[in-house]
Scaffold this motif. Structure first.
Motif, PDB file in Angstrom:
ATOM      1  N   ILE A 476       0.808  -1.126  -0.015  1.00 42.06           N
ATOM      2  CA  ILE A 476       0.037  -0.073  -0.030  1.00 42.06           C
ATOM      3  C   ILE A 476       0.837   1.412   0.028  1.00 42.06           C
ATOM      4  O   ILE A 476       0.691   2.281  -0.667  1.00 42.06           O
ATOM      5  CB  ILE A 476      -0.956  -0.061   1.176  1.00 42.06           C
ATOM      6  CG1 ILE A 476      -1.868  -1.184   1.220  1.00 42.06           C
ATOM      7  CG2 ILE A 476      -1.906   1.103   1.043  1.00 42.06           C
ATOM      8  CD1 ILE A 476      -2.565  -1.517  -0.312  1.00 42.06           C
ATOM      9  N   PRO A 477       1.873   1.195   1.050  1.00 38.39           N
ATOM     10  CA  PRO A 477       2.607   2.664   0.913  1.00 38.39           C
ATOM     11  C   PRO A 477       3.393   2.851  -0.305  1.00 38.39           C
ATOM     12  O   PRO A 477       3.627   4.132  -1.062  1.00 38.39           O
ATOM     13  CB  PRO A 477       3.423   2.381   2.079  1.00 38.39           C
ATOM     14  CG  PRO A 477       3.160   1.593   2.868  1.00 38.39           C
ATOM     15  CD  PRO A 477       2.257   0.661   2.027  1.00 38.39           C
ATOM     16  N   ILE A 478       3.733   1.768  -1.177  1.00 40.61           N
ATOM     17  CA  ILE A 478       4.480   1.466  -2.181  1.00 40.61           C
ATOM     18  C   ILE A 478       3.594   2.367  -3.619  1.00 40.61           C
ATOM     19  O   ILE A 478       4.099   3.071  -4.270  1.00 40.61           O
ATOM     20  CB  ILE A 478       5.025   0.428  -2.917  1.00 40.61           C
ATOM     21  CG1 ILE A 478       6.075  -0.186  -1.736  1.00 40.61           C
ATOM     22  CG2 ILE A 478       5.602   0.318  -4.136  1.00 40.61           C
ATOM     23  CD1 ILE A 478       6.424  -1.647  -1.877  1.00 40.61           C
ATOM     24  N   TRP A 479       2.327   1.827  -3.401  1.00 38.00           N
ATOM     25  CA  TRP A 479       1.404   2.128  -4.332  1.00 38.00           C
ATOM     26  C   TRP A 479       1.088   3.693  -4.154  1.00 38.00           C
ATOM     27  O   TRP A 479       0.776   4.493  -5.061  1.00 38.00           O
ATOM     28  CB  TRP A 479       0.010   1.493  -4.310  1.00 38.00           C
ATOM     29  CG  TRP A 479       0.114   0.057  -4.912  1.00 38.00           C
ATOM     30  CD1 TRP A 479       1.190  -0.530  -5.653  1.00 38.00           C
ATOM     31  CD2 TRP A 479      -0.455  -1.315  -4.777  1.00 38.00           C
ATOM     32  NE1 TRP A 479       1.046  -1.887  -5.955  1.00 38.00           N
ATOM     33  CE2 TRP A 479      -0.051  -2.318  -5.280  1.00 38.00           C
ATOM     34  CE3 TRP A 479      -1.650  -1.234  -3.908  1.00 38.00           C
ATOM     35  CZ2 TRP A 479      -0.412  -3.337  -5.450  1.00 38.00           C
ATOM     36  CZ3 TRP A 479      -2.414  -2.822  -4.098  1.00 38.00           C
ATOM     37  CH2 TRP A 479      -1.762  -3.701  -4.678  1.00 38.00           C
ATOM     38  N   GLU A 480       0.885   4.154  -2.995  1.00 41.31           N
ATOM     39  CA  GLU A 480       0.604   5.367  -2.741  1.00 41.31           C
ATOM     40  C   GLU A 480       1.639   6.334  -3.093  1.00 41.31           C
ATOM     41  O   GLU A 480       1.357   7.381  -3.767  1.00 41.31           O
ATOM     42  CB  GLU A 480       0.314   5.488  -1.220  1.00 41.31           C
ATOM     43  CG  GLU A 480      -0.925   4.995  -0.540  1.00 41.31           C
ATOM     44  CD  GLU A 480      -1.118   5.192   1.023  1.00 41.31           C
ATOM     45  OE1 GLU A 480      -0.095   5.259   1.584  1.00 41.31           O
ATOM     46  OE2 GLU A 480      -2.289   4.716   1.281  1.00 41.31           O
ATOM     47  N   PHE A 481       2.885   6.017  -2.999  1.00 40.81           N
ATOM     48  CA  PHE A 481       4.031   6.645  -3.547  1.00 40.81           C
ATOM     49  C   PHE A 481       3.977   6.841  -4.966  1.00 40.81           C
ATOM     50  O   PHE A 481       4.236   7.808  -5.532  1.00 40.81           O
ATOM     51  CB  PHE A 481       5.240   6.128  -2.982  1.00 40.81           C
ATOM     52  CG  PHE A 481       6.558   6.692  -3.634  1.00 40.81           C
ATOM     53  CD1 PHE A 481       7.209   8.027  -3.180  1.00 40.81           C
ATOM     54  CD2 PHE A 481       7.134   6.179  -4.790  1.00 40.81           C
ATOM     55  CE1 PHE A 481       8.300   8.515  -3.703  1.00 40.81           C
ATOM     56  CE2 PHE A 481       8.250   7.040  -5.437  1.00 40.81           C
ATOM     57  CZ  PHE A 481       8.796   8.147  -4.735  1.00 40.81           C
ATOM     58  N   GLN A 482       3.902   5.634  -5.719  1.00 36.69           N
ATOM     59  CA  GLN A 482       3.481   5.669  -7.242  1.00 36.69           C
ATOM     60  C   GLN A 482       2.601   6.568  -7.681  1.00 36.69           C
ATOM     61  O   GLN A 482       2.741   7.194  -8.459  1.00 36.69           O
ATOM     62  CB  GLN A 482       3.520   4.249  -7.608  1.00 36.69           C
ATOM     63  CG  GLN A 482       4.760   3.445  -7.369  1.00 36.69           C
ATOM     64  CD  GLN A 482       4.556   1.878  -7.597  1.00 36.69           C
ATOM     65  OE1 GLN A 482       3.334   1.547  -7.651  1.00 36.69           O
ATOM     66  NE2 GLN A 482       5.393   1.194  -7.824  1.00 36.69           N
ATOM     67  N   LEU A 483       1.279   6.650  -7.077  1.00 38.64           N
ATOM     68  CA  LEU A 483       0.210   7.391  -7.511  1.00 38.64           C
ATOM     69  C   LEU A 483       0.276   8.795  -7.156  1.00 38.64           C
ATOM     70  O   LEU A 483       0.220   9.680  -8.256  1.00 38.64           O
ATOM     71  CB  LEU A 483      -1.095   6.871  -6.705  1.00 38.64           C
ATOM     72  CG  LEU A 483      -2.380   7.357  -7.184  1.00 38.64           C
ATOM     73  CD1 LEU A 483      -2.536   6.750  -8.466  1.00 38.64           C
ATOM     74  CD2 LEU A 483      -3.529   6.905  -6.238  1.00 38.64           C
ATOM     75  N   LYS A 484       1.250   8.922  -6.265  1.00 41.78           N
ATOM     76  CA  LYS A 484       1.412  10.425  -5.899  1.00 41.78           C
ATOM     77  C   LYS A 484       2.327  11.107  -7.004  1.00 41.78           C
ATOM     78  O   LYS A 484       2.288  12.222  -7.151  1.00 41.78           O
ATOM     79  CB  LYS A 484       1.845  10.751  -4.501  1.00 41.78           C
ATOM     80  CG  LYS A 484       2.125  12.132  -4.007  1.00 41.78           C
ATOM     81  CD  LYS A 484       3.118  12.129  -2.644  1.00 41.78           C
ATOM     82  CE  LYS A 484       3.203  13.431  -2.041  1.00 41.78           C
ATOM     83  NZ  LYS A 484       3.735  13.365  -0.780  1.00 41.78           N
ATOM     84  N   ASN A 485       3.264  10.242  -7.489  1.00 40.46           N
ATOM     85  CA  ASN A 485       4.294  10.772  -8.126  1.00 40.46           C
ATOM     86  C   ASN A 485       3.837  10.628  -9.857  1.00 40.46           C
ATOM     87  O   ASN A 485       4.870  10.459 -10.647  1.00 40.46           O
ATOM     88  CB  ASN A 485       5.570  10.055  -7.903  1.00 40.46           C
ATOM     89  CG  ASN A 485       6.039  10.660  -6.409  1.00 40.46           C
ATOM     90  OD1 ASN A 485       6.521  11.995  -6.608  1.00 40.46           O
ATOM     91  ND2 ASN A 485       5.849   9.910  -5.516  1.00 40.46           N
ATOM     92  N   ASN A 486       2.637  10.090 -10.006  1.00 43.40           N
ATOM     93  CA  ASN A 486       2.154   9.627 -11.367  1.00 43.40           C
ATOM     94  C   ASN A 486       2.889   8.590 -12.059  1.00 43.40           C
ATOM     95  O   ASN A 486       3.268   8.781 -13.356  1.00 43.40           O
ATOM     96  CB  ASN A 486       2.412  10.962 -12.335  1.00 43.40           C
ATOM     97  CG  ASN A 486       1.445  12.281 -11.782  1.00 43.40           C
ATOM     98  OD1 ASN A 486       0.160  11.778 -11.416  1.00 43.40           O
ATOM     99  ND2 ASN A 486       1.879  13.274 -11.667  1.00 43.40           N
ATOM    100  N   LEU A 487       3.200   7.506 -11.107  1.00 43.05           N
ATOM    101  CA  LEU A 487       4.005   6.488 -11.866  1.00 43.05           C
ATOM    102  C   LEU A 487       3.097   5.389 -12.095  1.00 43.05           C
ATOM    103  O   LEU A 487       2.087   5.249 -11.551  1.00 43.05           O
ATOM    104  CB  LEU A 487       5.076   6.106 -10.821  1.00 43.05           C
ATOM    105  CG  LEU A 487       6.243   7.152 -10.564  1.00 43.05           C
ATOM    106  CD1 LEU A 487       6.981   6.720  -9.402  1.00 43.05           C
ATOM    107  CD2 LEU A 487       7.225   7.298 -11.776  1.00 43.05           C
ATOM    108  N   PRO A 488       3.397   4.314 -12.838  1.00 41.63           N
ATOM    109  CA  PRO A 488       2.429   3.086 -13.042  1.00 41.63           C
ATOM    110  C   PRO A 488       2.418   2.436 -11.633  1.00 41.63           C
ATOM    111  O   PRO A 488       3.246   2.255 -10.936  1.00 41.63           O
ATOM    112  CB  PRO A 488       3.192   2.318 -14.117  1.00 41.63           C
ATOM    113  CG  PRO A 488       3.992   3.398 -14.513  1.00 41.63           C
ATOM    114  CD  PRO A 488       4.637   4.440 -13.748  1.00 41.63           C
ATOM    115  N   ILE A 489       1.260   1.775 -11.413  1.00 41.00           N
ATOM    116  CA  ILE A 489       1.252   0.916 -10.268  1.00 41.00           C
ATOM    117  C   ILE A 489       1.682  -0.389 -10.652  1.00 41.00           C
ATOM    118  O   ILE A 489       1.407  -1.100 -11.598  1.00 41.00           O
ATOM    119  CB  ILE A 489      -0.318   0.793  -9.980  1.00 41.00           C
ATOM    120  CG1 ILE A 489      -1.042   2.009  -9.349  1.00 41.00           C
ATOM    121  CG2 ILE A 489      -0.476  -0.021  -8.525  1.00 41.00           C
ATOM    122  CD1 ILE A 489      -0.400   2.729  -8.296  1.00 41.00           C
ATOM    123  N   SER A 490       2.795  -0.757  -9.636  1.00 39.07           N
ATOM    124  CA  SER A 490       3.533  -1.942 -10.004  1.00 39.07           C
ATOM    125  C   SER A 490       2.949  -3.239  -9.446  1.00 39.07           C
ATOM    126  O   SER A 490       2.482  -3.201  -8.078  1.00 39.07           O
ATOM    127  CB  SER A 490       5.076  -2.012  -9.468  1.00 39.07           C
ATOM    128  OG  SER A 490       5.190  -1.780  -8.264  1.00 39.07           O
TER     129      SER A 490
END
Length: 644
Positions: A476-490
């Motif tokens: 979850i924290p990884i996805w939140e970081f990715q979403l915040k920085n406009n990165l693909p969800i891995s």
């Protein structure tokens, strides 16, 4: 006396004068109602000209005396609720009894001035309660209405969210009332839906009506131009929340929810508790019952020490212990000073019980011994461990020293110092391990069990569970970081599955398993069904307010040491049910203590001699050898042999 104190005193006098007037008015009306019946002029004269002028100051003075005795004026009228109204009945009822004493003794109302007619006393008591209650409720409404107008003045309603509320129970009514008092929230409750047929077409508050059942959600949203949905059913079972959320998601509107009854402080709903639906809500996990006597006896008036207290599990465990129980003292031990300091700040807000910090590395035997000797704990919860699978694959010696040697140190010291209960927190990675983390945690489990035989006065228990959603090491924290920085969800793989539970549930089950576990047992928490990581990622995206077209999903493949599916019970183990829901006990044939110790010593001697890859292979071989042969029949997936 300051100006503020003078104004407060003046307001208090004003309230007293209002009550004096209302008591007098009530008595006059009571006499008027009493004397409306056919009475002679002489009796009318007696009541109005002789008895009433004497009785008014006596009755009013007596009632005011009782109001002060019951500290009625220590309460602010603006916060009047049903409890405050009920409190008024006590002084009024007791003063009425004293007023009735002359009649009880036998004096006649037409012969004795203080013998007030019984009918007057009854009417006056009822009117007094009504008048005083009305005055307080009116004042509350006046202040509330003034505050609403003031908020409206400073927060013009230019972006009102037309909101549909699901639920029409007490919590929904309370929430609707508080939203109406806070126009700055820019929320307008348009209508409500509820499946209870008895609540159909009733008004929650003002003009907010229950206009149908939940199945009509989509039609209602379109008909009333709804912008937002609030789920206000705190008693809804977790298993049904997911179905309801999925129905709401079909509207593509913003969805919010209030906490379940187990999370509401004092059962009260507040504006601050309205939040977005989280992944924890979709897990469908039932709250843990910690009310059994074994748990209370296990914690209350005991000295508790938690290792790894600065981590996700350790900190939540500390909070749950202080929130639900009354330990004598709590020690929070950790290697990282910042995380321990942060936990201390959080604990100061939520409890008056002081937690004592200990900064110590569990690999340092001498330092650890001195700290435990000083603390003298009754119960030790061992949560300190390295937990990141890919990182530990690259650092096998660090993982071994922390997870195995560190565990051995605190397990041994606990036995030497006579700790009553030692609870080791393990992981599903320890089952049929194929990675460094799993091997170290399995070796830790075996180490705990071996010392159970050496120190029988200390109860050693291990508790094994899967991933904790929202913890630092979760996705979850990884996805939140990715979403915040406009990165693909891995996502690792489309067919990858994991066991999940919430942070609070994991801590509560650890406490419960530690209380009911027997010497040398490995307890397994019932993690429910495995959850598909891909499905979890799509839920996360939707709950964040996006759809699959706006956020890209990429598949990275399994990282070093990862499995497609985790397990809770090994091929070399079986499991029995216990009488406690959600907790199983493992059946395993542990290796003899001397073989385990010699194996650990062999690994210790090679930890810095071998290269990382060589040591990793060596550890995997040793762990597999210690696990022993497969147990048959395959009770590992049945988990149903007997109930203890």
């Amino acid at each position: 006396m300051t100006l503020k104190e003078w104004v407060y005193s003046l307001k208090r006098v004003y309230k007293v004068l209002i009550d004096v007037f209302l008591f007098a008015l009530s008595l006059v009306i009571s006499y008027k109602l009493r004397t409306e019946v056919h009475l002679s002029s002489s009796i009318q004269h007696w009541y109005w000209n002789i008895q009433l002028p004497v009785i008014i100051p006596f009755v009013v003075g007596l009632r005011m005396l009782f109001l002060y005795s019951f500290q009625i004026y220590s309460r602010m009228w603006r916060y009047t609720e049903i409890n405050e109204i009920l409190e008024l009945t006590k002084p009024i009822a007791l003063s009425s009894f004293i007023i009735a004493i002359p009649r009880i003794i036998g004096y006649l109302p037409t012969k004795s001035i203080f013998a007030v007619p019984v009918s007057v006393i009854v009417i006056d008591s009822a009117l007094s309660l009504i008048f005083l209650s009305f005055a307080r409720i009116l004042r509350k409404w006046q202040i509330s209405n003034r505050a609403v107008k003031k908020r409206q003045k400073f927060h013009p309603n230019n972006k009102i969210k037309r909101t549909l509320m699901i639920g029409a129970g007490q919590a929904a009514q309370e929430l609707a009332r508080k939203i109406a008092q806070h126009p700055e929230l820019d929320i307008e409750i348009i209508c409500a839906l509820d499946d209870d047929y008895k609540k159909q077409n009733i008004k929650i508050i003002n003009d907010i009506k229950v206009i149908g059942q939940i199945a009509s959600l989509n039609e209602t949203v379109k008909k009333y131009n709804i912008h937002q949905i609030i789920i206000a059913i705190p008693s809804l079972p977790p298993s049904q929340i997911r179905k309801l959320v999925e129905l709401c998601q079909s509207t593509k509107l913003e969805i919010k929810i209030i906490p379940g009854v187990d999370q509401l402080a004092g059962g009260k709903v507040t504006i601050e508790q309205i939040r977005k639906v989280s992944l924890e809500d979709l897990l469908g996990r039932e709250p843990v019952d910690l009310s059994i006597p074994e748990v209370a006896n296990f914690i209350n008036d005991k000295t508790i020490l938690i290792t790894g207290a600065g981590g996700s599990i350790g900190s939540e465990l500390t909070k749950q212990l202080l929130k639900n129980f009354s330990p004598k003292k709590v020690y929070i031990l950790g290697r990282g000073e910042n995380s321990i300091f942060q936990l201390l700040q959080e604990l100061k807000i939520m409890t008056t019980i002081e937690a004592t910090p200990i900064i110590c590395d569990i690999r340092n035997y001498d330092m650890l011994y001195s700290q435990l000797l000083k603390a003298a704990p009754d119960v030790v919860f061992h949560a300190a461990a390295h937990k990141h699978v890919p990182l530990m694959e690259d650092h096998p010696s660090e993982a071994f020293e922390n997870n195995v040697i560190g565990t051995r140190n605190i397990v041994k010291i606990s036995g030497i110092l006579g700790v009553k209960t030692f609870v080791n927190i393990s992981t599903d990675k320890a089952v049929n391990p194929i990675n460094v983390l799993g091997c170290t945690k399995r070796l830790a489990e075996l180490t705990v069990n071996s010392y159970a035989a050496e120190f029988p006065k200390t109860k050693y228990v291990s508790v094994r569970f899967g991933n904790v959603i929202g913890s630092r090491g979760s996705v979850i924290p990884i996805w939140e970081f990715q979403l915040k920085n406009n990165l693909p969800i891995s996502v690792t793989a489309k067919d990858a599955y994991r066991f999940f539970m919430t942070l609070s549930e994991s801590a509560q089950l650890v406490i419960k398993a530690g209380a009911i576990g027997n010497q040398g047992e490995i307890m397994v928490l019932d993690m429910g069904d495995e959850i598909n990581i891909y499905k979890l990622a799509t839920d996360f995206i939707r709950l964040s307010g996006y759809d699959s077209e706006q956020v890209k999903l990429i598949f990275t493949g399994l990282r070093p040491g990862e499995k497609l599916k985790e397990e809770l019970i090994g091929y070399y183990e079986g499991a029995n049910k216990t009488k406690h829901k959600k907790i199983l006990v493992i059946e395993s044939s542990d290796s003899p203590a001397d073989i385990l110790k010699s194996t650990i010593e062999e690994l210790v001697s090679n930890v810095h001699k071998m290269k990382s890859e060589e040591f990793k292979i060596k550890m995997l071989e040793c762990t597999k050898k210690l696990n022993g042969p497969e147990i048959k029949p395959t009770a590992q997936h049945e988990a149903s042999v007997s109930v203890r």
